[in-house]
Design a protein around this motif. Structure first.
Motif, PDB file in Angstrom:
ATOM      1  N   GLN A 184       0.815  -1.219   0.000  1.00  0.00           N
ATOM      2  CA  GLN A 184       0.000   0.000   0.000  1.00  0.00           C
ATOM      3  C   GLN A 184       0.845   1.263   0.000  1.00  0.00           C
ATOM      4  O   GLN A 184       0.319   2.375  -0.214  1.00  0.00           O
ATOM      5  N   LEU A 185       2.150   1.137   0.215  1.00  0.00           N
ATOM      6  CA  LEU A 185       3.024   2.292   0.358  1.00  0.00           C
ATOM      7  C   LEU A 185       3.890   2.526  -0.878  1.00  0.00           C
ATOM      8  O   LEU A 185       4.252   1.585  -1.585  1.00  0.00           O
ATOM      9  N   SER A 186       4.219   3.780  -1.089  1.00  0.00           N
ATOM     10  CA  SER A 186       5.219   4.152  -2.076  1.00  0.00           C
ATOM     11  C   SER A 186       6.354   4.869  -1.361  1.00  0.00           C
ATOM     12  O   SER A 186       6.253   5.214  -0.181  1.00  0.00           O
ATOM     13  N   CYS A 187       7.438   5.113  -2.077  1.00  0.00           N
ATOM     14  CA  CYS A 187       8.610   5.704  -1.443  1.00  0.00           C
ATOM     15  C   CYS A 187       9.314   6.644  -2.406  1.00  0.00           C
ATOM     16  O   CYS A 187       9.073   6.634  -3.613  1.00  0.00           O
ATOM     17  N   TRP A 188      10.198   7.460  -1.850  1.00  0.00           N
ATOM     18  CA  TRP A 188      11.248   8.039  -2.678  1.00  0.00           C
ATOM     19  C   TRP A 188      12.576   7.520  -2.175  1.00  0.00           C
ATOM     20  O   TRP A 188      12.720   7.142  -1.007  1.00  0.00           O
ATOM     21  N   LEU A 189      13.532   7.444  -3.073  1.00  0.00           N
ATOM     22  CA  LEU A 189      14.892   7.014  -2.770  1.00  0.00           C
ATOM     23  C   LEU A 189      15.814   8.184  -3.030  1.00  0.00           C
ATOM     24  O   LEU A 189      15.847   8.723  -4.138  1.00  0.00           O
ATOM     25  N   SER A 190      16.566   8.580  -2.014  1.00  0.00           N
ATOM     26  CA  SER A 190      17.432   9.738  -2.143  1.00  0.00           C
ATOM     27  C   SER A 190      18.833   9.377  -1.672  1.00  0.00           C
ATOM     28  O   SER A 190      19.015   8.891  -0.554  1.00  0.00           O
ATOM     29  N   PHE A 191      19.825   9.607  -2.535  1.00  0.00           N
ATOM     30  CA  PHE A 191      21.207   9.203  -2.271  1.00  0.00           C
ATOM     31  C   PHE A 191      22.048  10.387  -1.799  1.00  0.00           C
ATOM     32  O   PHE A 191      21.842  11.524  -2.229  1.00  0.00           O
ATOM     33  N   SER A 192      23.013  10.108  -0.948  1.00  0.00           N
ATOM     34  CA  SER A 192      24.071  11.090  -0.669  1.00  0.00           C
ATOM     35  C   SER A 192      25.170  10.870  -1.708  1.00  0.00           C
ATOM     36  O   SER A 192      25.481   9.732  -2.065  1.00  0.00           O
ATOM     37  N   CYS A 193      25.729  11.968  -2.209  1.00  0.00           N
ATOM     38  CA  CYS A 193      26.682  11.875  -3.323  1.00  0.00           C
ATOM     39  C   CYS A 193      27.988  12.579  -2.999  1.00  0.00           C
ATOM     40  O   CYS A 193      28.007  13.594  -2.291  1.00  0.00           O
ATOM     41  N   ARG A 194      29.078  12.038  -3.549  1.00  0.00           N
ATOM     42  CA  ARG A 194      30.418  12.579  -3.287  1.00  0.00           C
ATOM     43  C   ARG A 194      30.856  13.619  -4.307  1.00  0.00           C
ATOM     44  O   ARG A 194      31.769  14.399  -4.067  1.00  0.00           O
ATOM     45  N   ASP A 195      30.187  13.616  -5.481  1.00  0.00           N
ATOM     46  CA  ASP A 195      30.524  14.574  -6.530  1.00  0.00           C
ATOM     47  C   ASP A 195      29.329  14.664  -7.474  1.00  0.00           C
ATOM     48  O   ASP A 195      28.223  14.268  -7.115  1.00  0.00           O
ATOM     49  N   GLY A 196      29.540  15.169  -8.672  1.00  0.00           N
ATOM     50  CA  GLY A 196      28.445  15.359  -9.606  1.00  0.00           C
ATOM     51  C   GLY A 196      28.065  14.138 -10.406  1.00  0.00           C
ATOM     52  O   GLY A 196      27.232  14.228 -11.325  1.00  0.00           O
ATOM     53  N   ARG A 197      28.619  12.980 -10.034  1.00  0.00           N
ATOM     54  CA  ARG A 197      28.344  11.765 -10.807  1.00  0.00           C
ATOM     55  C   ARG A 197      28.110  10.539  -9.953  1.00  0.00           C
ATOM     56  O   ARG A 197      27.353   9.648 -10.331  1.00  0.00           O
ATOM     57  N   ARG A 198      28.746  10.470  -8.784  1.00  0.00           N
ATOM     58  CA  ARG A 198      28.757   9.230  -7.995  1.00  0.00           C
ATOM     59  C   ARG A 198      28.115   9.417  -6.630  1.00  0.00           C
ATOM     60  O   ARG A 198      28.244  10.469  -6.006  1.00  0.00           O
ATOM     61  N   ILE A 199      27.456   8.335  -6.156  1.00  0.00           N
ATOM     62  CA  ILE A 199      26.945   8.338  -4.797  1.00  0.00           C
ATOM     63  C   ILE A 199      28.107   8.085  -3.836  1.00  0.00           C
ATOM     64  O   ILE A 199      29.266   7.908  -4.251  1.00  0.00           O
ATOM     65  N   SER A 200      27.818   8.058  -2.532  1.00  0.00           N
ATOM     66  CA  SER A 200      28.889   8.065  -1.539  1.00  0.00           C
ATOM     67  C   SER A 200      29.842   6.884  -1.628  1.00  0.00           C
ATOM     68  O   SER A 200      31.029   7.022  -1.345  1.00  0.00           O
ATOM     69  N   ASP A 201      29.353   5.707  -2.007  1.00  0.00           N
ATOM     70  CA  ASP A 201      30.258   4.552  -2.083  1.00  0.00           C
ATOM     71  C   ASP A 201      30.971   4.454  -3.425  1.00  0.00           C
ATOM     72  O   ASP A 201      31.714   3.504  -3.671  1.00  0.00           O
ATOM     73  N   GLY A 202      30.747   5.430  -4.308  1.00  0.00           N
ATOM     74  CA  GLY A 202      31.437   5.454  -5.598  1.00  0.00           C
ATOM     75  C   GLY A 202      30.638   4.933  -6.777  1.00  0.00           C
ATOM     76  O   GLY A 202      31.073   5.054  -7.929  1.00  0.00           O
ATOM     77  N   THR A 203      29.463   4.375  -6.533  1.00  0.00           N
ATOM     78  CA  THR A 203      28.636   3.874  -7.626  1.00  0.00           C
ATOM     79  C   THR A 203      28.075   5.038  -8.444  1.00  0.00           C
ATOM     80  O   THR A 203      27.594   6.017  -7.867  1.00  0.00           O
ATOM     81  N   PRO A 204      28.112   4.978  -9.770  1.00  0.00           N
ATOM     82  CA  PRO A 204      27.500   6.044 -10.568  1.00  0.00           C
ATOM     83  C   PRO A 204      26.003   6.178 -10.267  1.00  0.00           C
ATOM     84  O   PRO A 204      25.283   5.171 -10.212  1.00  0.00           O
TER      85      PRO A 204
END
Length: 309
Positions: free
Chosen positions: A185-205
């Motif tokens: 019954q629920l929906s979500c948003w997913l929001s990442f922390s990012c290290r630069d203009g391309r990658r999230i914190s662990d380095g994944t694009p």
């Protein structure tokens, strides 16, 4: 239809609230605690309600609950019985609802604010900054198990949407999406922390994250938070190249946190100055994260009012 999609049929841009912990600190609350802002659910629920109301009065149309760092184990370590700890997590949604009701009593013509139940990453409960690194060494199933009960408790309180935020890794995002299937019954948003203009914190694009997650039917929006404002425009484009789902962005104030001194440095960047560029790049839900204030949200709301007219 999820609540984000429904609201965006009526408006081009929705305004999210801003930072929570720094507003509690401005009211005299010391948050040098492993529970961080969730500590107020235990000791000062009236302040939680007051911060929500301030953001609504500033023009926020979506408010996030004070449950980012709330866990059963954390509350139990503070002396709460397990059922009391469970009630504190549910209380986070109830306090947001109470603030929304107060706001609507003041503004009867306003649309009901959306309540987003905040669920932070595994690293947030460690209180060691690892939510900005990821790489906890846990499997997807272990991450699902960690989040399972707190997600269930938040779901029991009937928020409008779940905010999975400050995510540092694709693995954790996938674990959360899989666990959310137990609450269809629920929906979500997913929001990442990012290290630069391309990658999230662990380095994944970020583009790879968007490509892997966009097809999930319960994902109402994808985006970025707790990230420097100068990275937001290219990050929006990374998401946009992989999906047409709504993009949500709520960056930090522009200041930089020094982990060694425990202090923020640098100049604030008014979010409203950047909002037009973010909207043009493809963002349609905009707010603030660390160190942003109701004044920042008021400026964003004034900008959005003209856009939505």
């Amino acid at each position: 239809m999820n609540p984000i999609e429904k609201r965006l049929r009526e408006k081009r841009v929705l305004i999210l609230d801003g930072a929570f912990a720094s507003e509690l600190e401005r009211r005299g609350l010391c948050l040098a605690d492993e529970l961080w802002s969730a500590r107020a659910l235990l000791d000062h629920p009236e302040l939680v309600r007051a911060v929500h109301l301030d953001y609504l009065r500033a023009g926020a149309e979506i408010i996030t609950t004070a449950s980012y760092q709330a866990t059963l184990e954390g509350f139990c370590r503070k002396g709460a019985a397990r059922e009391k700890a469970a009630e504190l997590i549910r209380r986070s949604v109830r306090l947001a609802r109470e603030a929304a009701a107060l706001y609507q009593s003041e503004n009867p013509a306003a649309a009901p604010p959306l309540i987003a139940a905040s669920l932070g990453p595994y690293g947030a409960c460690l209180a060691d900054g690892s939510e900005y690194r990821g790489g906890y060494g846990l499997t997807k199933e272990e991450l699902r198990l960690f989040h399972r009960e707190r997600l269930r408790l938040l779901a029991e309180a009937h928020p409008d949407i779940i905010a999975f935020e400050t995510l540092p890794s694709l693995l954790e995002a996938e674990a959360l999406v899989e666990e959310l299937r137990t609450h269809p019954q629920l929906s979500c948003w997913l929001s990442f922390s990012c290290r630069d203009g391309r990658r999230i914190s662990d380095g994944t694009p970020l583009a790879l994250c968007a490509a892997r997650l966009a097809a999930a039917p319960q994902v109402a929006a994808l985006g970025v938070n707790c990230t420097a404002p100068e990275f937001i425009t290219p990050l929006i484009r990374q998401i946009r190249q992989e999906t047409k789902k709504p993009v949500i962005v709520y960056p930090n104030s522009g200041e930089t946190y020094d982990t060694e001194s425990g202090r923020w440095h640098g100049a604030r960047l008014p979010l409203a100055v950047c909002a037009a560029a973010w909207q043009e790049a493809g963002a349609c839900i905009i707010g603030g994260c660390c160190r942003t204030r109701p004044e920042d949200i008021a400026a964003l709301a004034a900008w959005a009012k003209n856009l939505n007219a």
